[in-house]
Scaffold this active site. Structure first.
Site, PDB file in Angstrom:
ATOM      1  CD  GLU A  97       2.765 -18.806 -35.479  1.00 11.75           C
ATOM      2  OE1 GLU A  97       2.705 -17.653 -35.016  1.00 11.75           O
ATOM      3  OE2 GLU A  97       1.786 -19.579 -35.498  1.00 11.75           O
ATOM      4  CE  LYS A 146       0.243 -13.261 -37.154  1.00 14.83           C
ATOM      5  NZ  LYS A 146      -0.033 -14.105 -35.976  1.00 14.83           N
ATOM      6  CB  CYS A 158      -0.883 -17.423 -36.650  1.00 18.10           C
ATOM      7  SG  CYS A 158      -1.900 -17.838 -35.207  1.00 18.10           S
TER       8      CYS A 158
END
Length: 544
Positions: free
Chosen positions: A291, A363, A413
């Site tokens: 990320e 995301k 994440c």
């Protein structure tokens, strides 16, 4: 209040706090070994069940459950302090206060579960077998039900769900059917059943009474049933195995967003991605970086940087996938996303500069305060020195990346905490395109140093693979970078806080588990049925 009463209350509070602290140790290996996590978790939770089910009042049950859970969250989530203080520049007392405030809030959920169980399905030392079974069922179902509420309320924060302590136990066999919340029910019910077996010291009559074994027997049967369930192959191999290189750059978080060190960070990742394969290791077909490898928006980089990356992909004859914050314009509106861009040697550099690559994942489940600011909390974010604070969400289903005959679905994440969010990618697309055969999580856990967060997150990823019967790869900045097979076993991993690459061969899988088809609905139905049975039985027992 007499001195003896005060002393007894203090000893009780200290014991509960200790039990809650031990409970916090069970969500990932270290300091406890992995084989001890499951049984230690159930025994520690049995303490909470005991003191709430036998509390004199529902109010006291609430207070006891809250204290136990507060100790669990305050210790188990201590690593949030690191991100707030060390990297967010929040004063230490305020960072401690923030962790304690979050822990106090999260403890409300199990405390309420315990109070409701005590109120509507109380347990006494002379309870009948049916009364014991209804009380323990209610306690387990309410605990699991409030774990689900914690996972969805205010976007959810399901970290330290008790199911994650059971990844290496027979209870994990229930994951492909019921997911983590179903596992939480079995775990909590087992803990309550153990609690019901404890007798007051010197109570010989109760010690000779074996009727309470009914609840323990039912709980044991549920736990044991997980073992044959775990032997079922819920998915089957799809296509040829994929050769993948996972990159762990290990960029210190305090340096990651320093503009003066940006070139150094990019250079390290370029060098790791461009390494020739070691002797006997097949060339990678896909190279996955963590990320926010690029800690600035893609259109803020010199186009020559993207040209260098494209050349690396061309020389390796591989698809490169990396985490990048993306800025683009949609319908005349600026849009900002935390994304993964995929490209190969044929991808025009202009697509990389614009963020308009054919392979892209945005995301969807954003971190409150870290990636978006909830209404009314801008004052808190203004106190921090953490960049990248307000993103747009990606759509529910996004097309997996097609590489080497496999279909790779990314999540970023802590998105992998939310099992239902991963399921749309497993389903065929609206145009008939195949569902994902491999899951990939890219993260930057550098925010939390060398803490339990790294190992807890790996444990969460392991459970997602069992739920979905899909392998998962994790590519992280500082650790833990790993390959997990479709049964939840860690096949390979890099040591944390060290730069390196992890070459893995991953077999994609196809087929849908019951959990992949129905999500949390099955677990919620089970919890609902358990509550109906428990409260109905308790009401009949009272009338009798």
């Amino acid at each position: 209040m007499t001195r003896s009463t005060r002393s007894r209350l203090l000893r009780g509070a200290a014991g509960l706090t200790l039990a809650g602290a031990v409970h916090a140790l069970t969500f990932a290996p270290g300091p406890l070994p992995d084989w001890a996590l499951a049984i230690t978790q159930i025994l520690a939770l049995a303490v909470a069940a005991r003191v709430t089910l036998y509390a004199p009042t529902a109010r006291q049950a609430w207070a006891r459950g809250w204290l136990f859970s507060f100790a669990t969250y305050a210790l188990g989530l201590y690593w949030i302090f690191i991100s707030l203080h060390r990297y967010g520049d929040l004063a230490a007392p305020l960072a401690v206060a923030a962790v304690l405030a979050l822990s106090a809030f999260l403890a409300l959920f199990p405390a309420t579960a315990g109070a409701l169980a005590r109120r509507y399905a109380p347990l006494a030392h002379d309870s009948t077998p049916a009364r014991v079974l209804s009380a323990t069922l209610a306690w387990g179902a309410l605990w699991a039900g409030f774990e689900w509420v914690r996972a969805v309320l205010l976007t959810g924060f399901p970290w330290l769900n008790i199911g994650y302590a059971q990844v290496d136990s027979p209870i994990a066999g229930w994951a492909p059917l019921l997911g983590v919340h179903g596992m939480a029910f079995v775990s909590a019910f087992a803990a309550a059943a153990i609690a019901s077996l404890w007798r007051p010291v010197g109570d010989q009559k109760q010690a000779r009474d074996g009727r309470r074994a009914l609840s323990a027997g039912v709980a044991l049967a549920l736990v044991a049933a997980g073992w044959p369930l775990s032997r079922i192959d819920w998915s089957s191999p799809s296509g040829e195995p994929l050769n993948v290189r996972l990159v762990q750059g290990n960029i210190e978080q305090s340096q990651k967003f320093d503009p003066a060190l940006l070139d150094q960070s990019i250079r390290r990742h370029l060098e790791l991605a461009a390494l020739p394969p070691a002797p006997g290791v097949p060339a990678p077909q896909m190279i996955i970086l963590p990320e926010t490898v690029m800690p600035v928006f893609q259109d803020q980089l010199d186009p020559r940087v993207w040209e260098i990356w494209r050349q690396v992909a061309a020389r390796q004859n591989a698809v490169v996938a990396m985490g990048v914050p993306v800025h683009d314009v949609v319908n005349g509106r600026d849009r900002y996303t935390n994304s993964v861009l995929g490209f190969d040697g044929q991808t025009p550099a202009t697509q990389l500069v614009s963020g308009a690559t054919a392979m892209r994942y945005d995301k969807r489940h954003l971190v409150p305060w870290g990636e978006y600011v909830p209404p009314g909390f801008h004052w808190f974010v203004d106190m921090l020195d953490i960049p990248l604070g307000d993103f747009d969400r990606g759509p529910e289903r996004q097309t997996p990346f097609a590489v080497g005959g496999q279909h790779i679905a990314f999540n970023i994440c802590y998105e992998d905490l939310f099992g239902p969010d991963l399921l749309p990618a497993l389903q065929p697309g609206p145009n008939g395109e195949p569902g994902a055969t491999i899951l990939v999580n890219v993260s930057n856990l550098g925010w939390f140093g060398d803490s339990w967060a790294l190992r807890q997150h790996l444990q969460i990823g392991r459970l997602r693979t069992i739920e979905t019967a899909r392998p998962m790869l994790t590519s992280t900045n500082t650790g833990i970078t790993a390959a997990i097979d479709a049964k939840g076993h860690v096949a390979a991993q890099l040591a944390p806080l060290q730069p390196g690459v992890l070459p893995v061969v991953v077999q994609g899988m196809t087929g849908l588990t019951p959990y992949a088809r129905f999500g949390d609905k099955s677990a919620l139905a089970l919890i609902g049925l358990a509550l109906i049975a428990a409260f109905g039985s308790n009401r009949r027992t009272r009338r009798g």
